[in-house]
Design an enzyme around this catalytic site. Structure first.
Site, mmCIF file in Angstrom:
data_model
loop_
_atom_site.group_PDB
_atom_site.id
_atom_site.type_symbol
_atom_site.label_atom_id
_atom_site.label_comp_id
_atom_site.label_asym_id
_atom_site.label_seq_id
_atom_site.Cartn_x
_atom_site.Cartn_y
_atom_site.Cartn_z
ATOM 1 N N GLY A 67 41.471 27.724 79.631
ATOM 2 C CA GLY A 67 42.505 26.932 79.117
ATOM 3 C C GLY A 67 43.483 27.948 78.112
ATOM 4 C CB THR A 103 40.489 40.850 92.691
ATOM 5 O OG1 THR A 103 40.953 42.233 92.764
ATOM 6 C CG2 THR A 103 39.757 40.416 93.882
ATOM 7 C CB CYS A 154 36.634 27.175 69.248
ATOM 8 S SG CYS A 154 36.856 26.299 70.674
#
Ligand code: PLP
Length: 396
Positions: A73, A240, A327
């Site tokens: 995100g 990738t 966080c």
């Protein structure tokens, strides 16, 4: 009272579901092709990526061509905001509008841009946790490049008037991005009907693994690359592809969005019982509007205690909860979200966030409501702040 284990911190992250894991596993050892390779193993991987892209698009009412996979995100937020900032600067537009209580993935990106010559308006939020669309209208200027407002707040769960803000941005011809990391899977999202130009989402909040996200970019908007290199993601995001994670995100978002109303009907009464039970304690307050919030979210300030101590005591009783966002909970600064809705520092410090899903049963709710009053009483009995409060002395 028998000790239980209760995970009530789904806004921080979620467990990978069995169905997601089952879909991912073959991609590690059998279907491990590089999606850019031309042989069948590679082509199959590419097909699986496109199937996942279709699922993500369908979940939010977008076209598959409008979905780009990212690593999380935070990356989606960074890409949307920095990308539009770079594009619009060429047209002399270097003004961005956001709100004071966004996630740090948005706020710190805006602060970074401020250091590089952009101007940012941070609209305030109301005491019950909402951005006023009229504040957005009033903040829009000739040189406004982007409006970015979160769909649902990660701490207090309030759901923002996204459609109205989007309509204002459409009318004023300003691009509108929303960080919907906490909203996807919990509220019905339709980017077309809700006037959303760009939307960030993250896998680990909806039972996919950590480290996978997506950005919806409306057709007609071309973002510059954030990651340069190979030609993956239609030349827009090199690297990738993480095929297992992308496949997992596809399954996770399909599951998370297929019966939102039914899930919320189970969760909401349990959440409300938790709110009512905890608010019986003196000197507590619910943060954020009671109804226009994510079904599983509650955020309550409990005066006279430290949030960190409360979390440790709850952990000892088998309850995983949070105070502020995961966080920021490593820091002892009070949450910017709680300060933004007008809480005093000392009240913001003693806050508890629970974010539950259907697996938290009625019996689990009973258990939480037995544990919390005991823990709060214990912490308050040791708290000098509480002692002063009870004596009517100033403690600030
Ligand atoms: N935006 C919001 C509202 C969030 O709650 C979070 C994570 O907590 C993020 C962005 C960041 O998402 P990620 O952890 O996938 O980088």
């Amino acid at each position: 009272m028998e000790k239980r284990f209760i995970y009530a911190d789904n806004s921080a992250t979620t467990a990978v579901s069995q169905e997601v894991l089952d879909a991912m596993l073959p991609h590690f050892t059998k279907a491990y092709g590089n999606a850019s390779s031309i042989y069948k193993l590679g082509r199959d991987a590419q097909k699986d990526i496109e199937t996942a892209r279709e699922k993500v698009a369908k979940a939010i009412g977008a076209d598959p061509k409008e979905i780009f996979f990212t690593s999380c995100g935070s990356e989606s937020d960074n890409w949307a905001i920095k990308g539009i900032a770079e594009n619009m600067a060429k047209k002399g537009k270097k003004h961005i509008i956001t709100s004071v209580f966004e996630h740090h993935a948005v706020l710190h990106t805006c602060e970074y841009l401020e250091k590089h010559g952009y101007e940012v308006t941070y609209v305030p939020v109301s005491a019950d946790g909402f951005v006023n669309p009229e504040d957005i209208r009033n903040a829009i200027r000739e040189d406004t490049a982007l409006v970015t407002i979160m769909y649902a707040n990660n701490e207090i769960g309030t759901i923002q008037p996204i459609e109205e803000i989007g309509a204002i941005c459409r009318e004023k011809k300003v691009i509108f991005h929303t960080d919907a990391v906490q909203a996807v899977g919990h509220v019905e999202i339709d980017v077309k009907a809700q006037n959303i130009d760009m939307l960030s989402l993250s896998g680990h909040k909806i039972h996919a693994q950590k480290g996978i996200g997506a950005l919806y970019v409306r057709k007609g908007i071309t973002l510059p690359n954030l990651v340069h290199g190979g030609g993956q993601e239609r030349n827009k995001r090199a690297g990738t592809e993480n095929v297992p994670a992308i496949v997992g995100l596809g399954v996770a978002i399909e599951n998370a969005t297929k019966n939102i109303a039914e899930k919320n009907a189970i969760i909401t009464p349990r959440r409300n019982r938790l709110i009512d039970g905890i608010l019986k304690l003196p000197y507590t307050r619910l943060n954020g509007d009671r109804d226009k919030r994510l079904a599983g979210n509650l955020n309550i300030s409990i005066e006279g205690i430290e949030g960190e101590s409360l979390l440790l005591m709850l952990d000892l009783n088998g309850i995983c909860a949070s105070s502020g966002s995961a966080c920021t909970s490593g820091s002892l600064d009070p949450s910017h979200v709680l300060l933004s809705i007008g809480l005093k520092h000392e009240v913001a410090h003693g806050s508890l966030r629970l974010s539950i899903e259907e697996d938290v049963t009625d019996e689990d709710v009973d258990y939480i409501l037995e544990v919390i009053p005991k823990v709060v009483e214990r912490l308050r009995s040791m708290s000098p702040v509480w002692e002063k409060m009870m004596k009517g002395e100033s403690y600030e």
